[in-house]
Design an enzyme around this catalytic site. Structure first.
Site, mmCIF file in Angstrom:
data_model
loop_
_atom_site.group_PDB
_atom_site.id
_atom_site.type_symbol
_atom_site.label_atom_id
_atom_site.label_comp_id
_atom_site.label_asym_id
_atom_site.label_seq_id
_atom_site.Cartn_x
_atom_site.Cartn_y
_atom_site.Cartn_z
ATOM 1 N N LYS A 257 82.671 25.757 81.963
ATOM 2 C CA LYS A 257 83.519 24.782 82.661
ATOM 3 C C LYS A 257 82.729 23.500 82.959
ATOM 4 C CE LYS A 257 87.455 26.958 82.795
ATOM 5 N NZ LYS A 257 88.582 26.490 81.968
ATOM 6 N N ASN B 88 94.094 23.536 78.049
ATOM 7 C CA ASN B 88 94.186 24.399 79.228
ATOM 8 C C ASN B 88 93.746 25.834 78.929
ATOM 9 O OD1 ASN B 88 95.585 25.498 81.838
ATOM 10 N ND2 ASN B 88 96.693 26.493 80.150
ATOM 11 N N THR C 92 97.966 32.574 89.651
ATOM 12 C CA THR C 92 98.521 32.745 88.300
ATOM 13 C C THR C 92 98.383 34.223 87.930
ATOM 14 O OG1 THR C 92 96.412 32.353 87.201
ATOM 15 C CG2 THR C 92 97.772 30.404 87.646
ATOM 16 N N TYR D 133 81.190 31.434 82.408
ATOM 17 C CA TYR D 133 82.363 30.700 82.916
ATOM 18 C C TYR D 133 81.906 29.411 83.611
ATOM 19 C CZ TYR D 133 86.978 29.862 84.943
ATOM 20 O OH TYR D 133 88.196 29.304 85.279
ATOM 21 N N ASP E 21 95.220 30.446 68.046
ATOM 22 C CA ASP E 21 93.980 30.745 68.761
ATOM 23 C C ASP E 21 93.139 29.467 68.717
ATOM 24 O OD1 ASP E 21 91.429 31.517 69.577
ATOM 25 O OD2 ASP E 21 91.549 33.477 68.608
ATOM 26 N N ASP F 77 99.449 29.185 72.027
ATOM 27 C CA ASP F 77 98.946 30.284 72.855
ATOM 28 C C ASP F 77 98.689 31.501 71.962
ATOM 29 O OD1 ASP F 77 99.343 30.695 76.246
ATOM 30 O OD2 ASP F 77 98.826 32.436 75.022
HETATM 31 N N1 NAD Z 1 93.910 30.419 88.101
HETATM 32 C C1 NAD Z 1 92.836 29.856 88.649
HETATM 33 O O1 NAD Z 1 92.488 30.136 89.816
HETATM 34 C C2 NAD Z 1 92.034 28.851 87.855
HETATM 35 C C3 NAD Z 1 91.052 28.114 88.547
HETATM 36 C C4 NAD Z 1 90.302 27.178 87.847
HETATM 37 C C5 NAD Z 1 90.517 26.972 86.489
HETATM 38 N N2 NAD Z 1 91.478 27.705 85.848
HETATM 39 C C6 NAD Z 1 91.661 27.455 84.415
HETATM 40 O O2 NAD Z 1 93.012 27.145 84.149
HETATM 41 C C7 NAD Z 1 93.333 27.533 82.816
HETATM 42 C C8 NAD Z 1 94.606 28.345 82.809
HETATM 43 O O3 NAD Z 1 94.385 29.505 83.592
HETATM 44 P P1 NAD Z 1 95.565 30.380 84.243
HETATM 45 O O4 NAD Z 1 95.066 30.831 85.566
HETATM 46 O O5 NAD Z 1 96.850 29.647 84.135
HETATM 47 O O6 NAD Z 1 95.518 31.665 83.279
HETATM 48 P P2 NAD Z 1 96.629 32.567 82.583
HETATM 49 O O7 NAD Z 1 95.888 33.781 82.179
HETATM 50 O O8 NAD Z 1 97.863 32.689 83.419
HETATM 51 O O9 NAD Z 1 97.026 31.730 81.274
HETATM 52 C C9 NAD Z 1 96.097 31.451 80.293
HETATM 53 C C10 NAD Z 1 96.813 31.372 78.966
HETATM 54 O O10 NAD Z 1 95.855 30.925 77.991
HETATM 55 C C11 NAD Z 1 96.054 31.697 76.815
HETATM 56 N N3 NAD Z 1 94.810 31.709 76.035
HETATM 57 C C12 NAD Z 1 93.613 32.247 76.398
HETATM 58 N N4 NAD Z 1 92.720 32.086 75.400
HETATM 59 C C13 NAD Z 1 93.365 31.436 74.393
HETATM 60 C C14 NAD Z 1 92.983 31.001 73.104
HETATM 61 N N5 NAD Z 1 91.746 31.204 72.622
HETATM 62 N N6 NAD Z 1 93.898 30.363 72.340
HETATM 63 C C15 NAD Z 1 95.148 30.150 72.802
HETATM 64 N N7 NAD Z 1 95.583 30.540 74.012
HETATM 65 C C16 NAD Z 1 94.694 31.197 74.798
HETATM 66 C C17 NAD Z 1 96.456 33.073 77.312
HETATM 67 O O11 NAD Z 1 97.130 33.826 76.305
HETATM 68 C C18 NAD Z 1 97.356 32.729 78.491
HETATM 69 O O12 NAD Z 1 98.722 32.596 78.105
HETATM 70 C C19 NAD Z 1 92.106 28.285 82.278
HETATM 71 O O13 NAD Z 1 91.320 27.398 81.492
HETATM 72 C C20 NAD Z 1 91.366 28.662 83.546
HETATM 73 O O14 NAD Z 1 89.977 28.849 83.340
HETATM 74 C C21 NAD Z 1 92.235 28.641 86.498
#
Ligand code: NAD
Length: 216
Positions: free
Chosen positions: A126, A64, A156, A122, A41, A32
């Site tokens: 995706k 993720n 989240t 986005y 990263d 992360d």
């Molecule tokens: N929350 C939603 O409603 C939702 C819906 C559909 C898809 N998603 C997808 O689920 C995944 C997780 O989302 P979430 O809601 O848990 O978000 P979140 O913001 O709670 O967690 C995301 C994590 O990813 C880390 N991150 C981001 N870019 C990074 C990188 N380049 N390298 C390493 N770490 C990185 C961040 O530091 C963070 O800890 C994402 O891909 C998001 O697009 C989320």
């Protein structure tokens, strides 16, 4: 103990995947931007390769990590942050020759293939993750299975307060399950797709949205 690398595992959906993986007897490794596991990263090839060398053989990978759709990114950088990083990490992991029974699960979104969003990069990024998953499924099996999940609205940290907004309330009212998703809902689907219980599941994009998209 089998290792599972979880990118973005410090928060939200990723953190739930890490918790469930641990409960199921796997060795979860968090990559992360935030400290808490390994600071990696996923857009940085050298950092990813160094982290892979440190982790050693990992049977499972969960891609993720990705930027929030509200991030102020241009189209190119948005695609790199979403699909580009997934390809980068997956290619580097495949080059380590993961052990037999290996599997990768990519976290896409209903915003990719099933509905539109305000953010061009986005939705496109995706959708690209889903397409890349299908590409993998036809090219790297039987050595490795590749699947994806498409979460709907999941509560989240990045979605803090959204459930109480007019749009958030309307999404919940229109959802057959009458609630937003929880990170644990997505984690359960991801762990299933990684597991031997999904031994003949390859190349799917599994919505985890409470039936929201089919009810539109
Ligand atoms: N929350 C939603 O409603 C939702 C819906 C559909 C898809 N998603 C997808 O689920 C995944 C997780 O989302 P979430 O809601 O848990 O978000 P979140 O913001 O709670 O967690 C995301 C994590 O990813 C880390 N991150 C981001 N870019 C990074 C990188 N380049 N390298 C390493 N770490 C990185 C961040 O530091 C963070 O800890 C994402 O891909 C998001 O697009 C989320």
């Amino acid at each position: 103990m089998d290792t599972v690398i979880v990118t973005g595992g410090a928060s939200g959906i990723g953190a739930a995947i890490v918790r469930l993986a641990g409960e199921q007897g796997l060795n979860p490794v968090v990559w992360d931007l935030s400290p808490g596991g390994m600071v990696v990263d996923t857009r940085d090839r050298a950092a990813v390769q160094a982290a892979l060398a440190e982790v050693g053989p990992a049977r499972y990978l969960v891609n993720n990590a990705g930027p929030a759709s509200s991030s102020a990114l241009g189209f190119g950088d948005g695609l790199i942050g979403t699909a580009g990083s997934v390809e980068l990490v997956t290619s580097a992991w495949l080059a380590t020759n993961p052990p037999d029974g290996a599997a990768v699960v990519n976290v896409a979104s209903v915003a990719g293939n099933l509905v539109g969003t305000d953010s061009a990069w986005y939705s496109a990024g995706k959708a690209a993750i889903a397409g890349y998953t299908r590409h993998l499924a036809t090219r790297i099996a039987p050595r490795v299975r590749a699947n994806a999940v498409a979460p709907g609205f999941i509560e989240t940290p990045r979605m803090a307060g959204f459930a109480d907004s007019p749009l958030g309330r309307s999404l919940i009212e229109r959802n057959p399950m009458r609630r937003a998703g929880r990170p644990e809902d997505v984690a359960a689907a991801v762990l299933f797709l990684l597991s031997p219980a999904a031994a003949y599941v390859n190349g799917v994009l599994l919505p985890v949205d409470g039936g929201w998209t089919v009810s539109q």
